[in-house]
Design an enzyme around this catalytic site. Structure first.
Site, PDB file in Angstrom:
ATOM      1  N   LYS A 241      -5.823  -8.162  10.871  1.00  0.00           N
ATOM      2  CA  LYS A 241      -5.638  -6.842  10.243  1.00  0.00           C
ATOM      3  C   LYS A 241      -6.998  -6.248   9.906  1.00  0.00           C
ATOM      4  O   LYS A 241      -7.893  -6.973   9.450  1.00  0.00           O
ATOM      5  CB  LYS A 241      -4.787  -7.014   8.973  1.00  0.00           C
ATOM      6  CG  LYS A 241      -4.367  -5.711   8.294  1.00  0.00           C
ATOM      7  CD  LYS A 241      -3.465  -5.999   7.099  1.00  0.00           C
ATOM      8  CE  LYS A 241      -2.983  -4.735   6.401  1.00  0.00           C
ATOM      9  NZ  LYS A 241      -2.116  -5.021   5.231  1.00  0.00           N
TER      10      LYS A 241
ATOM     11  N   SER B 252       2.218  -2.390   5.185  1.00  0.00           N
ATOM     12  CA  SER B 252       1.077  -1.747   5.799  1.00  0.00           C
ATOM     13  C   SER B 252       0.512  -2.510   7.003  1.00  0.00           C
ATOM     14  O   SER B 252      -0.234  -1.944   7.779  1.00  0.00           O
ATOM     15  CB  SER B 252      -0.027  -1.570   4.761  1.00  0.00           C
ATOM     16  OG  SER B 252      -0.511  -2.840   4.340  1.00  0.00           O
TER      17      SER B 252
ATOM     18  N   SER C 172       3.581  -6.020   2.341  1.00  0.00           N
ATOM     19  CA  SER C 172       2.958  -5.585   3.595  1.00  0.00           C
ATOM     20  C   SER C 172       2.920  -6.605   4.718  1.00  0.00           C
ATOM     21  O   SER C 172       2.559  -6.249   5.840  1.00  0.00           O
ATOM     22  CB  SER C 172       1.542  -5.096   3.341  1.00  0.00           C
ATOM     23  OG  SER C 172       1.595  -3.780   2.884  1.00  0.00           O
TER      24      SER C 172
HETATM   25  N1  GLN Z   1       4.050  -0.612   0.683  1.00  0.00           N
HETATM   26  C1  GLN Z   1       3.414  -1.077  -0.515  1.00  0.00           C
HETATM   27  C2  GLN Z   1       2.384  -0.066  -0.964  1.00  0.00           C
HETATM   28  O1  GLN Z   1       2.269   0.931  -0.364  1.00  0.00           O
HETATM   29  C3  GLN Z   1       2.820  -2.423  -0.296  1.00  0.00           C
HETATM   30  C4  GLN Z   1       1.542  -2.389   0.418  1.00  0.00           C
HETATM   31  C5  GLN Z   1       0.952  -3.733   0.640  1.00  0.00           C
HETATM   32  O2  GLN Z   1       1.591  -4.768   0.431  1.00  0.00           O
HETATM   33  N2  GLN Z   1      -0.320  -3.722   0.990  1.00  0.00           N
HETATM   34  O3  GLN Z   1       1.692  -0.257  -1.907  1.00  0.00           O
END
Ligand code: GLN
EC number: 6.3.5.7
Length: 488
Positions: free
Chosen positions: A78, A153, A177
């Protein structure tokens, strides 16, 4: 059989027996990437030259009898995990040309084992989002249906593994995420216990919640990758000193008498009928395997989402202060004075969602509102932790859905941040409590994958792997994404 469709443990056998070379495997994956990337858009950077050079080194290792589990195994990282000499953008204009001078500890560990890095994957800018649409560079498509999101994400990592662009990938999970995109793309994704994997070199979003973890094609591979990436790191003061277990020793089919908790709060309003039915069928599989299904309750779960979005945004507003154009980040071309330089640089460099989080977080931390929002959210955090502790007095693991819906359409939620935040309703509480959780595919609903979440006690990854493996063996998920020709 295509080389790129194999799991790590299958590839490992071929490599160790010298039936294929790492160079052949790497070339097969690079070809695969060229073939599917135009449709999937999972990657920000492809590191072809580096991969080929690493492949040759890995072949040497195998020749010299120094092969380890991940020697010669292709991986995608990532793009918020630092890679020395390889651009690490966080999918943000702010870091468009940032090349880290050092490797994250997890990357260092993979390289030591001889893994082959094929590239860096797309994400929601600074890991803020649930669909990968918040990337400043591209929108990743779900390999099961190109008109749908891969989740986020870490959507690029999930889509890349689902589309066979790598044997495995690394992601980060602050509120879901890893697990949510794994669920939407039909792959396995694990968020380890907070403190198990070093965060050194992971670009910080919300430091008290962030964890790095693997995306793999099956549970066995998850155990293999976990073995390599965990462990104490003096460079991360929150990484814990614990004995390193061998997670592959938990790959057992027997879960007789194990207590599996099911919380009604995980099946609340907003869950799609197809998801609910598929997960309920999965619970039946555990019953058939001889596990005891126990009703439990996490009463404060309904406050997890608001607490998460306050805590995560508060920490983000502080972590992202470093992007001022001096220490890190984009510098404005035209500005009048220092303050204007900060303001213009940050206005140009950050996207809409990141700005929204910085504003939310700054507001929640400002004097007069600190007690009402931030402090209150921390109290809710304790209540949720206590809820889980109480639940774990009655059961060994908790199972439920990972996401309330299957993959949604690209563009469907981009103008409605609250609808987007709801994608995390079943995952954020696990980060809030610092617990480990895995998502693994448990079936299809309308032709799209449904993820089953298994949550464990702190540092009980072994038990999670045991339960997930038993399920996987009893309920083989053989469906393949068809949108890219189904060539798996
Ligand atoms: N979707 C969640 C957010 O927008 C989690 C993001 C993540 O785990 N990095 O914060």
């Amino acid at each position: 059989m295509e080389l790129y469709s194999l799991t790590i443990h299958q590839l490992k056998e071929f490599l160790h027996k010298k039936e294929v070379s790492v160079l052949e495997v790497t070339r097969a994956y690079l070809e695969r990437i060229k073939e599917v990337e135009p449709q999937i858009d999972a990657l920000i950077t492809i590191t072809e030259e580096f991969a080929l050079q690493r492949a040759k080194e890995a072949d040497e290792k195998i020749k010299n009898g120094e092969a380890k589990d991940l020697t010669g195994i292709p991986v995608i990282i990532k793009d918020n995990i630092s890679t020395e000499g390889i651009r690490t953008t966080c999918s943000s204009k702010m870091l468009e040309n940032y090349v880290p001078p050092y490797n994250a500890t997890v990357v260092e560990r993979l390289l030591e084992e001889g893994a082959v890095i094929l590239g860096k994957s797309n994400l929601d800018e600074f890991a803020m989002g649930s669909s990968t649409e918040n990337s400043a560079f591209k929108t990743t498509k779900n390999p099961w249906d190109l008109s749908r999101v891969p989740g986020g994400s870490s959507g690029g990592s999930a889509a890349a593994v689902a589309a066979d662009e790598a044997a495995f990938a690394l992601g980060s999970d602050t509120g879901g995420s890893i697990r949510q995109p794994a669920s939407l793309c039909g792959v396995v994704g694990m968020k380890p216990t907070y403190g198990l994997v070093s965060r050194y070199g992971l670009v910080a979003f919300a430091s008290s919640l962030d964890q790095i973890g693997p995306f793999t094609k099956d549970v066995t591979d998850c155990a293999i990758v976990l073995n390599t990436i965990i462990g104490h790191d003096p460079m991360d003061s929150t990484s814990l000193k614990i004995d390193k277990p061998d997670y592959t020793s938990y790959l057992k089919e027997d879960i007789k008498g194990l207590k599996i908790g099911v919380a009604k709060e995980f099946f609340s309003t907003g869950i799609e009928k197809g998801v609910k039915e598929t997960v309920q069928k999965a619970i039946k599989v555990f019953e058939d395997l001889g596990a005891d299904i126990i009703d439990i309750s996490i009463p404060y779960l309904e406050y997890a989402l608001p607490a998460y979005y306050i805590i995560a945004s508060a920490e983000a507003s502080s972590n992202l202060a470093r992007y001022d154009g001096i220490r890190y980040g984009h510098i404005a071309k035209n500005y009048e004075d220092l303050i204007d330089m900060y303001m213009t640089g940050r206005s140009e460099g950050f996207g809409k969602e990141v700005k929204r989080r910085i504003m939310l977080g700054t507001y929640a931390l400002s004097s007069g509102y600190y007690d009402a929002y931030y402090k209150k959210a921390l109290k809710v955090r304790t209540l949720i932790k206590n809820d889980f502790e109480r639940a774990f007095e009655k059961c060994d693991v908790i199972v439920g859905p990972t996401s309330p819906t299957v993959a949604f359409k690209i563009g469907e939620r981009t103008n409605d941040p609250l609808a987007m935040y709801l994608a995390d309703i079943y995952t954020v509480s696990v980060n809030i409590a610092g617990l480990p959780g895995i998502s693994l595919p448990c079936g299809l609903s309308d032709g799209l994958p449904v993820g089953l979440q298994v949550i464990g006690k702190h540092f009980d990854e072994g038990r999670i792997i045991n339960v997930a493996y038993a399920f996987e063996q009893a309920n083989k998920f053989n469906a393949k994404p068809q949108a890219i020709g189904g060539a798996r």
